[in-house]
Scaffold this active site. Structure first.
Site, PDB file in Angstrom:
ATOM      1  N   GLU A 160       0.820  -1.219   0.000  1.00  0.00           N
ATOM      2  CA  GLU A 160       0.000   0.000   0.000  1.00  0.00           C
ATOM      3  C   GLU A 160       0.849   1.262   0.000  1.00  0.00           C
ATOM      4  O   GLU A 160       0.425   2.299  -0.499  1.00  0.00           O
ATOM      5  CB  GLU A 160      -0.925  -0.019   1.225  1.00  0.00           C
ATOM      6  CG  GLU A 160      -2.074   0.943   1.163  1.00  0.00           C
ATOM      7  CD  GLU A 160      -3.107   0.653   2.235  1.00  0.00           C
ATOM      8  OE1 GLU A 160      -3.720   1.618   2.715  1.00  0.00           O
ATOM      9  OE2 GLU A 160      -3.287  -0.525   2.611  1.00  0.00           O
ATOM     10  N   ASP A 207      -2.263  -3.056   3.899  1.00  0.00           N
ATOM     11  CA  ASP A 207      -2.700  -3.104   5.294  1.00  0.00           C
ATOM     12  C   ASP A 207      -3.863  -4.080   5.429  1.00  0.00           C
ATOM     13  O   ASP A 207      -4.790  -4.077   4.599  1.00  0.00           O
ATOM     14  CB  ASP A 207      -3.152  -1.718   5.768  1.00  0.00           C
ATOM     15  CG  ASP A 207      -1.999  -0.736   5.838  1.00  0.00           C
ATOM     16  OD1 ASP A 207      -0.832  -1.177   5.816  1.00  0.00           O
ATOM     17  OD2 ASP A 207      -2.271   0.477   5.921  1.00  0.00           O
ATOM     18  N   TYR A 214       0.429  -2.439  13.972  1.00  0.00           N
ATOM     19  CA  TYR A 214      -0.544  -1.734  13.137  1.00  0.00           C
ATOM     20  C   TYR A 214      -1.426  -0.840  14.003  1.00  0.00           C
ATOM     21  O   TYR A 214      -2.023  -1.302  14.976  1.00  0.00           O
ATOM     22  CB  TYR A 214      -1.410  -2.742  12.381  1.00  0.00           C
ATOM     23  CG  TYR A 214      -2.270  -2.118  11.313  1.00  0.00           C
ATOM     24  CD1 TYR A 214      -1.702  -1.372  10.296  1.00  0.00           C
ATOM     25  CD2 TYR A 214      -3.656  -2.278  11.322  1.00  0.00           C
ATOM     26  CE1 TYR A 214      -2.487  -0.794   9.305  1.00  0.00           C
ATOM     27  CE2 TYR A 214      -4.440  -1.707  10.337  1.00  0.00           C
ATOM     28  CZ  TYR A 214      -3.853  -0.967   9.336  1.00  0.00           C
ATOM     29  OH  TYR A 214      -4.633  -0.391   8.358  1.00  0.00           O
TER      30      TYR A 214
END
Length: 757
Positions: free
Chosen positions: A8, A107, A311
């Protein structure tokens, strides 16, 4: 085998490539797109990074003319997807044809799943070759584990994200056009309305209404001080709503000089550890240390892609059993908190705290690598340290405190006093810098003993209105009401600022924000209520769980939107008048003393300014105050007759100032002293960013300037420095020369300290 990896972001591409190749990568290009290549055994890898969505969802061109179609026509209009990065898509298309395996490594969330799947579909890739790498941290262990256990892409998760994309586009476009067209605010001045934005704004407008309509009620308190240590006791009757009753109680207290200890109890209290960080809690705590939610998320994303934290978009508050907490701690031994890490590691067993939310997509936010304040600066270090300390706090023992409670009889009037002493710091040792801590011990007292009354005082006060939201508390409320998601809430708040619907740290709604909300309440068919948005959020969750389908949720949403848009279209004239009136009020500053016309905020290519509506006959114009929130008032300047504004700047008390910066009423307030270079006046000024400094009134002929401390009152003394002739001022209780380079300063080190304050 040839393998293509799609990430990404560029940072993620570099980190994944470095981990999988042990740092042996090459960077080249393919059709204008940057490609990272490396080999592992017999496998040859190519890694391509995206910049978010490679496709943009919009309406066909014939619907882009606002005047050519009614907003109602947009509700069921088709959508088209256009390519945002043709060179990148062409590179992926070419590489996918020659690849045996395509790995989506975006992600792992709804948005990431959609970004990955829409890219391979747009590239025409063979979907049977597409796999998914799922990871929650860009660490060597997690990345290698993810690529050794690839899974299938989650189409339902992607559909949930696409449903949100389609619904948000439709609601935003239809409602924004309806409001903007009805109020005549088109082009660059359009008024935005949104499915999540409007209910969020209503929270702020409602709270503002409560505060504005609040009528304070007087009450009285009686407090006493007792014993040699003068410990405080509160009357059990506090607050008194009747002054006569309070006066009678005070009179009885003043008739004696000693009180009697009725009870004295000591108990131990266990103070439980905080839960691990989810996204919302991290943003709230970051806001408390001066990092707004949007900035916190941007920094957290950078920390994640650099491999320092896990994350940052998660709703989980329970560490998974598969996460080796000792292994994580071992990786943190090189950080600035190495001593604290080793203390937590030395525990015989580590049992983490846990919150009420448990999900399986990502763990809570935790540090994944060591960092130091020497190498990581500013807000980046502040946020990393916050996450590290929170992690340690969740693994440390509970804290223990001693609570003392005492009741004192003063001539029939009861007083209570309490003491708090932290006995075992536990988790507070690591997280205490973010807490308000302090012991307030009571002396040892015996039941039945007498204690001297040092003083008994009565105090009058008033009830206070509810607190305004700040960005942290608003995000908490949005989370509670299920408005938006962990990934979008900070962006929604940013839109409220950018559209000038709110101002200031405490999110005060502007007249337009208030009028917009009240008008939508009357004409918007319930779009300002959080229930409608929360229901749609629930439907999108059901898509990801397989309980609903994308088409059914979109169709249901369109039907609701059609009813809303039709109502707004019918009542558009009334709605437009309400909003136009608010716009005039927001731009109105006052009356021009020269010609009698209104003075209002004007727009130009160089930015906003304050000018007379009588232009060109009347040419009065003044700059907007720099770096400040302004509020209009009914006051006029006693010196020149121009309107006065209430100026609010961070770190300084509000000021009532004339709109003309050259007016004597302003220059006298900002004057600091005589300029040693030209004999002009040194005045306090502000940069475009709102930072204050001192500069000469003779600019540009004289460029004498001095940096100033960012906050606090600065008081001139009418004294010149004996060393450099610069003005001497009083700042933060110290009288000193304003010049940081004054030869009279003791040492350069001392000057540095002044600059940091």
């Amino acid at each position: 085998m040839r393998k293509l990896i799609i990430t990404e972001k560029a940072n993620a591409a570099r980190r994944i490539s470095t981990i999988l190749s042990d740092g042996k990568t090459k960077t080249g290009s393919h059709g204008g797109a940057s490609i990272i290549t490396f080999s592992v055994g017999d496998d040859e890898y190519s890694v391509v990074s995206l910049r978010g969505h490679i496709l943009e969802l919009d309406y066909p061109e014939e619907f882009n003319d606002w005047s050519g179609s009614s907003p109602v026509d947009l509700v069921y209009a088709p959508h088209v997807k256009t390519v945002r990065a043709k060179s990148t898509l062409d590179a992926i298309r070419g590489l996918s044809e020659s690849s045996d395996e395509i790995i989506i490594a975006t992600d792992y969330d709804r948005e990431g799943e959609l970004i990955g799947l829409e890219t391979v579909r747009a590239a025409g890739a063979d979907l049977t070759k597409v796999k998914r790498a799922k990871f929650s941290a860009l660490t060597k262990g997690e990345v290698e584990a993810a690529f050794s256990a690839l899974t299938e892409p989650d189409v339902r998760l992607s559909d949930a994200a696409e449903a949100r994309q389609v619904i948000d586009l439709a609601w935003g476009a239809v409602l924004t056009r309806s409001v903007s067209l009805s109020s005549g605010q088109v082009g660059k001045n359009f008024l935005s309305v949104g499915r999540v934005q409007s209910p969020t704004l209503k929270l702020l407008v409602d709270r503002h209404g409560e505060i504005e309509s609040f009528k304070p009620v007087p009450f009285w308190r009686i407090d006493g001080k007792f014993g040699m240590l003068a410990f405080k006791g509160e009357h059990d009757g506090n607050p008194f709503w009747n002054k006569d009753e309070c006066d009678a109680a005070l009179k009885r207290c003043n008739e004696v000089k000693k009180g009697t200890i009725v009870s004295y109890d000591v108990s131990m209290k266990e103070e439980y550890r905080p839960p691990p960080f989810d996204t919302t809690a991290m943003q709230v705590e970051a806001n408390k240390i001066g990092i707004p939610p949007a900035a916190a998320m941007k920094i957290a994303e950078d920390l994640y892609t650099s491999g320092y934290i896990s994350y940052p978009r998660t709703e989980n508050t329970e560490y998974p059993k598969s996460l080796s907490l000792r292994g994580v701690l071992e990786k943190l031994r090189e950080s600035d908190l190495a001593a604290e890490v080793n203390e937590v590691l030395s525990q015989q067993s580590i049992m983490p705290s846990r919150g009420k939310r448990r999900t399986t997509d990502h763990p809570p936010i935790y540090p994944t690598a060591s960092a130091t304040s020497e190498k990581m600066k500013g807000d980046k270090w502040k946020l990393y340290e916050l996450i590290l300390r929170r992690f340690l706090a969740t693994l440390a023992p509970n804290a223990e405190s001693e609570i003392t409670k005492c009741a004192i009889d003063v001539n029939g009037e009861m007083f209570t006093s309490s003491g708090y002493v932290l006995m075992k710091a536990g988790w507070k040792k690591y997280y205490g810098k973010y807490l308000s801590m302090g012991d307030s011990s009571l002396p040892k007292l015996e039941k039945g003993a007498e204690v001297e009354i040092r003083s008994i005082k009565q105090e009058e006060s008033q009830t206070k209105p509810p607190f305004r939201y700040n960005q942290g508390s608003l995000i908490q409320e949005m989370d509670r009401l299920n408005l938006g998601t962990k990934s979008t809430r900070h962006d929604i708040i940013g839109k409220l600022f950018s559209r000038n619907y709110v101002q200031g740290n405490y999110l005060i709604p502007t007249p337009v924000g208030i009028a917009m909300t009240r008008s939508l309440e009357k004409h918007g068919g319930g779009i300002t209520e959080p229930d409608m948005t929360a229901r749609l959020e629930g439907d999108m969750l059901k898509i990801s769980l397989g309980e609903r389908t994308l088409p059914s949720v979109v169709e249901e949403s369109q039907n609701v939107l059609h009813a809303v848009a039709s109502k707004m279209n019918t009542e558009g004239a009334e709605m437009g008048n309400e909003i136009r009136s608010a716009l005039r009020e927001q731009q109105h500053i006052g009356t021009c003393p020269a010609c009698g016309n209104n003075i209002s905020i004007k727009r130009s290519k160089k930015g906003n300014f304050i000018g007379c509506d009588g232009y060109p006959e009347c040419t009065r114009a003044y700059p907007m105050p720099r770096g400040a929130m302004i509020q209009t008032t009914e006051e006029t300047c006693g010196t020149c007759g121009l309107p006065k504004l209430r100026i609010i700047r961070k770190g300084s008390p509000p000021q009532m100032l004339c709109i003309d910066p050259k007016c004597e009423s302003n220059t006298s307030v900002s004057d600091i002293g005589e300029c040693p270079s030209c004999g002009g006046r040194i005045r306090m000024m502000y940069s475009k960013a709102g930072r204050r400094f001192a500069g000469c009134s003779g600019w540009p002929d004289c460029d004498r300037t001095y940096p100033l401390r960012p906050t606090g009152m600065i008081t001139p003394t009418d004294v010149k420095c004996e060393h450099c002739s610069s003005p001497v001022v009083s700042m933060a209780g110290r009288t000193e020369c304003i010049s940081m380079e004054c030869p009279g300063k003791e040492t350069r080190k001392k000057v540095g300290v002044v600059k940091k304050v």
